[in-house]
Design a protein around this motif. Sequence first.
Motif, PDB file in Angstrom:
ATOM      1  N   THR A  94       8.384   6.495   3.937  1.00  0.00           N
ATOM      2  CA  THR A  94       9.344   7.263   4.272  1.00  0.00           C
ATOM      3  C   THR A  94       9.169   8.776   4.403  1.00  0.00           C
ATOM      4  OG1 THR A  94      11.146   5.852   3.337  1.00  0.00           O
ATOM      5  CG2 THR A  94      11.929   7.810   4.003  1.00  0.00           C
ATOM      6  N   ILE A  95       8.483   9.360   3.382  1.00  0.00           N
ATOM      7  CA  ILE A  95       7.945  10.654   3.724  1.00  0.00           C
ATOM      8  C   ILE A  95       6.882  10.815   4.642  1.00  0.00           C
ATOM      9  CG2 ILE A  95       6.571  12.403   2.443  1.00  0.00           C
ATOM     10  CD1 ILE A  95       8.118  11.452  -0.302  1.00  0.00           C
ATOM     11  N   ASN A  96       5.931   9.793   4.761  1.00  0.00           N
ATOM     12  CA  ASN A  96       4.942  10.022   5.773  1.00  0.00           C
ATOM     13  C   ASN A  96       5.583  10.213   7.138  1.00  0.00           C
ATOM     14  OD1 ASN A  96       2.854   8.330   7.793  1.00  0.00           O
ATOM     15  ND2 ASN A  96       1.745   9.794   6.499  1.00  0.00           N
ATOM     16  N   SER A  97       6.555   9.000   7.290  1.00  0.00           N
ATOM     17  CA  SER A  97       7.180   8.913   9.025  1.00  0.00           C
ATOM     18  C   SER A  97       7.861  10.357   9.274  1.00  0.00           C
ATOM     19  CB  SER A  97       8.216   7.995   8.620  1.00  0.00           C
ATOM     20  OG  SER A  97       9.131   7.872   9.868  1.00  0.00           O
ATOM     21  N   LEU A  98       8.462  10.977   7.991  1.00  0.00           N
ATOM     22  CA  LEU A  98       9.262  12.055   8.503  1.00  0.00           C
ATOM     23  C   LEU A  98       8.124  13.489   8.556  1.00  0.00           C
ATOM     24  CD1 LEU A  98      12.148  12.659   5.768  1.00  0.00           C
ATOM     25  CD2 LEU A  98      12.356  11.735   8.207  1.00  0.00           C
ATOM     26  N   SER A 146       0.781  -1.139  -0.115  1.00  0.00           N
ATOM     27  CA  SER A 146       0.034   0.064   0.019  1.00  0.00           C
ATOM     28  C   SER A 146       0.915   1.303  -0.201  1.00  0.00           C
ATOM     29  CB  SER A 146      -1.049  -0.078   1.076  1.00  0.00           C
ATOM     30  OG  SER A 146      -0.292   0.004   2.404  1.00  0.00           O
ATOM     31  N   VAL A 147       0.242   2.462  -0.441  1.00  0.00           N
ATOM     32  CA  VAL A 147       0.985   3.686  -0.436  1.00  0.00           C
ATOM     33  C   VAL A 147       0.132   4.584   0.475  1.00  0.00           C
ATOM     34  CG1 VAL A 147       2.068   3.358  -2.758  1.00  0.00           C
ATOM     35  CG2 VAL A 147      -0.231   4.435  -2.426  1.00  0.00           C
ATOM     36  N   ILE A 148       0.938   5.623   0.967  1.00  0.00           N
ATOM     37  CA  ILE A 148       0.385   6.496   2.079  1.00  0.00           C
ATOM     38  C   ILE A 148       0.437   7.702   1.271  1.00  0.00           C
ATOM     39  CG2 ILE A 148       0.604   7.597   4.236  1.00  0.00           C
ATOM     40  CD1 ILE A 148       2.384   5.335   4.927  1.00  0.00           C
ATOM     41  N   HIS A 149      -0.621   8.537   1.038  1.00  0.00           N
ATOM     42  CA  HIS A 149      -0.974   9.506   0.524  1.00  0.00           C
ATOM     43  C   HIS A 149      -0.695  10.655   1.586  1.00  0.00           C
ATOM     44  CE1 HIS A 149      -2.650   8.162  -3.479  1.00  0.00           C
ATOM     45  NE2 HIS A 149      -2.985   7.430  -2.540  1.00  0.00           N
ATOM     46  N   GLY A 150      -0.374  11.943   1.200  1.00  0.00           N
ATOM     47  CA  GLY A 150      -0.295  12.950   1.987  1.00  0.00           C
ATOM     48  C   GLY A 150      -0.286  14.374   1.466  1.00  0.00           C
ATOM     49  N   LYS A 151       0.240  15.085   2.369  1.00  0.00           N
ATOM     50  CA  LYS A 151       0.410  16.716   1.810  1.00  0.00           C
ATOM     51  C   LYS A 151       1.568  17.610   2.401  1.00  0.00           C
ATOM     52  CE  LYS A 151      -4.588  17.847   1.153  1.00  0.00           C
ATOM     53  NZ  LYS A 151      -4.781  17.253  -0.001  1.00  0.00           N
ATOM     54  N   GLY A 152       2.309  18.277   1.605  1.00  0.00           N
ATOM     55  CA  GLY A 152       3.408  18.785   1.982  1.00  0.00           C
ATOM     56  C   GLY A 152       4.093  19.396   0.700  1.00  0.00           C
ATOM     57  N   PRO A 178      16.692   1.971  -7.423  1.00  0.00           N
ATOM     58  CA  PRO A 178      15.360   2.469  -7.777  1.00  0.00           C
ATOM     59  C   PRO A 178      14.252   2.760  -6.790  1.00  0.00           C
ATOM     60  CG  PRO A 178      15.477   0.150  -8.568  1.00  0.00           C
ATOM     61  CD  PRO A 178      16.737   0.405  -7.958  1.00  0.00           C
ATOM     62  N   TYR A 179      13.442   3.737  -7.016  1.00  0.00           N
ATOM     63  CA  TYR A 179      12.272   3.957  -6.102  1.00  0.00           C
ATOM     64  C   TYR A 179      11.277   3.036  -6.045  1.00  0.00           C
ATOM     65  CZ  TYR A 179      14.951   8.457  -5.994  1.00  0.00           C
ATOM     66  OH  TYR A 179      15.817   9.357  -5.492  1.00  0.00           O
ATOM     67  N   SER A 180      10.812   2.796  -4.985  1.00  0.00           N
ATOM     68  CA  SER A 180       9.434   2.107  -4.767  1.00  0.00           C
ATOM     69  C   SER A 180       8.649   2.954  -4.368  1.00  0.00           C
ATOM     70  CB  SER A 180       9.665   0.982  -3.796  1.00  0.00           C
ATOM     71  OG  SER A 180       8.335   0.632  -3.060  1.00  0.00           O
ATOM     72  N   ILE A 181       7.305   3.133  -4.954  1.00  0.00           N
ATOM     73  CA  ILE A 181       6.511   4.412  -4.424  1.00  0.00           C
ATOM     74  C   ILE A 181       5.903   4.018  -3.139  1.00  0.00           C
ATOM     75  CG2 ILE A 181       4.654   3.339  -5.608  1.00  0.00           C
ATOM     76  CD1 ILE A 181       3.653   5.979  -6.123  1.00  0.00           C
ATOM     77  N   GLN A 182       5.934   2.623  -2.669  1.00  0.00           N
ATOM     78  CA  GLN A 182       5.446   2.366  -1.549  1.00  0.00           C
ATOM     79  C   GLN A 182       6.414   2.648  -0.541  1.00  0.00           C
ATOM     80  OE1 GLN A 182       5.654   0.221  -4.279  1.00  0.00           O
ATOM     81  NE2 GLN A 182       3.689  -0.523  -4.507  1.00  0.00           N
ATOM     82  N   GLU A 183       7.706   2.434  -0.600  1.00  0.00           N
ATOM     83  CA  GLU A 183       8.858   2.526   0.234  1.00  0.00           C
ATOM     84  C   GLU A 183       8.923   4.189   0.722  1.00  0.00           C
ATOM     85  OE1 GLU A 183      11.213   1.779   3.498  1.00  0.00           O
ATOM     86  OE2 GLU A 183       9.977   0.608   2.389  1.00  0.00           O
ATOM     87  N   LEU A 184       8.950   4.754  -0.365  1.00  0.00           N
ATOM     88  CA  LEU A 184       9.037   6.283  -0.632  1.00  0.00           C
ATOM     89  C   LEU A 184       7.890   6.922   0.156  1.00  0.00           C
ATOM     90  CD1 LEU A 184      11.115   8.276  -1.422  1.00  0.00           C
ATOM     91  CD2 LEU A 184      10.015   8.423  -3.640  1.00  0.00           C
TER      92      LEU A 184
END
Length: 170
Positions: A161-165, A39-45, A152-158
């Motif tokens: 990571t962004i959500n965690s920060l 799964s991916v996590i959507h966000g704002k920023g 290479p980037y994985s959208i799930q992992e990225l």
Amino acid sequence: KKHSGHITAESTAGQGTVFTIYLPASEKTVIKDKKDNDSVIHGKGKILIMDDDEMIRETLVHMLSHLGYQIDTASDGDETIKKYLEAKSSGSDYDIVIMDLVIPGSKGGVETIAELIRHDPDVRAIVSSGYSNNPVMAEFKKYGFTAVAAKPYSIQELSRTINSLLSTPS
């Protein structure tokens, strides 16, 4: 024997031994559950991407825009520093900077983060590289980065990571 299987062994002097293990196949239907890793996590920023490769910048813009982030890009360290400081002085700070570790002929991630920290000790930066064996990738915090993202980037992992920060107070 408890699993209704058996083992055979064939040995040839001077060449070695081959063991074959036979186990019966399960007759049960296996249903794969969708794992959290898929799964991916959507966000704002607001995110600033620094990479000398235009295709990588464009890929990240598409990936992160899809997740809901406002994206800006820079091709080297000097441009990154300029855009970061301009945004900061206008009150429109970047929430995260994603920096390529190596920029040939220009400031890479290590030099750029050092300068950004002098202007903003609370900068949140993700170091990124395709060279996962680089010592900076292993000890990213020692260099001032807050996280790491291997290419290479994985959208799930990225996205995680962004959500965690963004979920952690600076």
